[in-house]
Design a protein around this motif. Structure first.
Motif, PDB file in Angstrom:
ATOM      1  N   LEU A  83       0.834  -1.198   0.000  1.00 29.03           N
ATOM      2  CA  LEU A  83       0.000   0.000   0.000  1.00 29.03           C
ATOM      3  C   LEU A  83       0.867   1.246   0.000  1.00 29.03           C
ATOM      4  CD1 LEU A  83      -2.563  -1.122   2.710  1.00 29.03           C
ATOM      5  CD2 LEU A  83      -2.830  -1.220   0.253  1.00 29.03           C
ATOM      6  N   SER A  84       0.508   2.196  -0.842  1.00 32.07           N
ATOM      7  CA  SER A  84       1.337   3.393  -0.928  1.00 32.07           C
ATOM      8  C   SER A  84       0.881   4.478   0.032  1.00 32.07           C
ATOM      9  CB  SER A  84       1.355   3.907  -2.369  1.00 32.07           C
ATOM     10  OG  SER A  84       0.021   4.157  -2.796  1.00 32.07           O
ATOM     11  N   LEU A 134      -1.903   5.848   2.877  1.00 33.73           N
ATOM     12  CA  LEU A 134      -3.015   5.552   3.775  1.00 33.73           C
ATOM     13  C   LEU A 134      -3.571   6.816   4.413  1.00 33.73           C
ATOM     14  CD1 LEU A 134      -1.583   2.318   5.371  1.00 33.73           C
ATOM     15  CD2 LEU A 134      -3.562   2.486   3.875  1.00 33.73           C
ATOM     16  N   ARG A 145      -0.413  -0.739   9.541  1.00 31.88           N
ATOM     17  CA  ARG A 145       0.299  -1.421   8.452  1.00 31.88           C
ATOM     18  C   ARG A 145       1.645  -1.947   8.939  1.00 31.88           C
ATOM     19  NH1 ARG A 145       1.866   1.784   3.163  1.00 31.88           N
ATOM     20  NH2 ARG A 145       2.300   3.294   4.773  1.00 31.88           N
ATOM     21  N   GLU A 180      -8.507   6.519  -3.710  1.00 30.48           N
ATOM     22  CA  GLU A 180      -7.272   5.765  -3.443  1.00 30.48           C
ATOM     23  C   GLU A 180      -7.113   5.478  -1.948  1.00 30.48           C
ATOM     24  OE1 GLU A 180      -2.442   5.957  -3.984  1.00 30.48           O
ATOM     25  OE2 GLU A 180      -3.670   7.393  -5.072  1.00 30.48           O
ATOM     26  N   ASN A 194      -7.079   1.731  -0.340  1.00 28.29           N
ATOM     27  CA  ASN A 194      -5.927   1.305   0.447  1.00 28.29           C
ATOM     28  C   ASN A 194      -6.327   0.928   1.870  1.00 28.29           C
ATOM     29  OD1 ASN A 194      -4.298   1.699  -1.758  1.00 28.29           O
ATOM     30  ND2 ASN A 194      -3.449   3.632  -1.045  1.00 28.29           N
ATOM     31  N   GLN A 229      -8.003  -2.381   1.803  1.00 21.13           N
ATOM     32  CA  GLN A 229      -6.995  -3.428   1.632  1.00 21.13           C
ATOM     33  C   GLN A 229      -6.239  -3.670   2.948  1.00 21.13           C
ATOM     34  OE1 GLN A 229      -4.856  -1.848  -1.747  1.00 21.13           O
ATOM     35  NE2 GLN A 229      -6.031  -3.103  -3.174  1.00 21.13           N
TER      36      GLN A 229
END
Length: 151
Positions: free
Chosen positions: A66-67, A69, A78, A124, A128, A131
């Motif tokens: 993930l880029s 958050l 994360r 986005e 994220n 995910q």
């Protein structure tokens, strides 16, 4: 309890009765702690969010790369998930250690749900964060399918 046995059996196939019973005991002991009870509640919240959002535009799968958050709490969760050796502990039969790894997730999970809006207006960030919740769910499923635990 049958629900815990069902949850452990739901996590994967294992034909060793001793390992299954060790995992059932570890999950039972974990759920009897405040960390276990609270993490079970967080699991249910994450699973409910994912169920609803997956019906809309899913499925949302766990993505470790993930880029963005958009919050320190999401980043903390994360990093906590990435740093936990739950998969290795569960695979090696160190179920008590795997449960201790899950217990360490409690604070980052609580902070995430207290301060982060999962369904952010930015697509986005929303994707994220969903995910990330899928990663939490999948990590917990390495030990047991917590959706099968009652109460």
């Amino acid at each position: 309890r049958f629900d815990i046995l069902d949850a452990v059996l739901g996590a994967g196939t294992d034909d060793d009765l001793n390992r299954l019973m060790q995992r059932v005991e570890a999950v039972t002991e974990f759920l009897a702690t405040p960390d276990g009870a609270n993490l079970l509640g967080a699991y249910r919240r994450a699973a409910n969010i994912l169920r609803i959002e997956d019906a809309k535009d899913g499925p949302h799968s766990a993505d470790t790369g993930l880029s963005e958050l958009g919050s320190a709490e999401a980043d903390d969760l994360r990093f906590a998930l990435a740093g936990a050796d739950i998969a290795a502990d569960a695979a090696s039969g160190a179920y008590t250690r795997a449960m201790a790894g899950l217990a360490q997730l409690r604070a980052p999970v609580d902070a995430f749900f207290d301060r982060v809006t999962v369904n952010d207006p930015a697509p986005e960030l929303r994707r994220n964060r969903l995910q990330l919740l899928a990663k939490l769910r999948d990590t917990m499923h390495l030990v047991a399918d917590f959706s099968k635990i009652e109460g």
